[in-house]
Motif scaffolding. Structure first.
Motif, PDB file in Angstrom:
ATOM      1  N   HIS A  39      12.403  41.533   7.222  1.00 45.11           N
ATOM      2  CA  HIS A  39      11.804  41.340   8.552  1.00 45.11           C
ATOM      3  C   HIS A  39      12.729  41.663   9.728  1.00 45.11           C
ATOM      4  N   ASP A 102      19.588  41.876   4.729  1.00 42.29           N
ATOM      5  CA  ASP A 102      19.169  40.808   5.635  1.00 42.29           C
ATOM      6  C   ASP A 102      20.309  40.473   6.594  1.00 42.29           C
ATOM      7  N   ASP A 103      19.994  39.740   7.646  1.00 43.15           N
ATOM      8  CA  ASP A 103      21.061  39.405   8.601  1.00 43.15           C
ATOM      9  C   ASP A 103      21.879  38.204   8.133  1.00 43.15           C
TER      10      ASP A 103
HETATM   11 MG    MG Z   1      15.463  36.598   8.860  1.00 43.86          MG
END
Ligand code: MG
Ligand code: 5GP
Length: 177
Positions: A39, A102-103
């Motif tokens: 996302h 992902d972060d």
């Molecule tokens: Mg996230």
């Protein structure tokens, strides 16, 4: 709370460059790599890694995205469950080397949900995880192969990841107690 800057633009760029180098070094089959961003944050970072892989390593890598959201039922964390909402993948993942991007990696539940979703798209050869920040506190047997920064945090602290694409500047800030 207090804020502590743990990464500025230059460090973030260097961390991503190093992750890209490690991803390339890890590959047996240079043709089979697919990056899948999770996302918002992970999607931007997947595109940055893709850019570095192109300009610095001469590899054009397909990028897919997974939209995963916490399903909160909410008065207890016991009831939080990440749910995959939308998936956009560049074709079948059969025999691909997939790197989930992902972060922040925390409990591992988002990655678990991502793995579940990926398996509907074929049988990848291998799946790795790349994360800008690993803040610890895993609740599942999940690890990241490619990590920009290992950051010691308390469970109730928060890591704020600001990215130039959405926030105008690159910065990682720990909200500490
Ligand atoms: Mg996230
Ligand atoms: P996990 O599922 O491993 O508990 O959490 C990882 C997911 O939640 C990632 O998609 C990440 O973006 C988000 N996340 C968890 N903890 C943090 C945090 O401290 N800061 C930020 N920015 N995102 C977090």
């Amino acid at each position: 709370f207090r804020e502590r800057i743990v990464m500025e633009h230059t460090e973030m760029e260097e961390a991503l460059r190093q992750m890209a180098r490690q991803i390339v070094a890890d590959l047996d089959d240079p043709e089979g790599l697919v990056l899948v961003g999770i996302h918002t944050g992970g999607v931007y970072l997947a595109h940055r890694l893709g850019q570095i892989l192109d300009t610095e390593h001469g590899r054009k890598v397909p990028i897919g995205t997974l939209d995963i959201n916490l399903y909160r039922d909410d008065w207890s964390r016991l009831h939080t469950q990440p749910v995959v909402r939308a998936t956009r993948l560049p074709g079948s993942l059969d025999d691909k080397d997939v790197v989930l991007v992902d972060d922040v990696l925390f409990t591992g539940r988002t990655i678990r949900a991502a793995l579940d979703a990926l398996m509907d798209y074929g049988r990848p050869r291998r799946v790795r995880v790349a994360t800008l920040v690993d803040r610890g506190h895993r609740e599942l047997p999940i690890c990241a192969h490619f990590v920009g920064l290992e950051l010691e945090t308390l469970p109730d602290e928060q890591v704020n990841v600001y990215l130039k694409e959405k926030d105008g500047a690159d910065r990682v800030v720990l909200e500490c107690r």
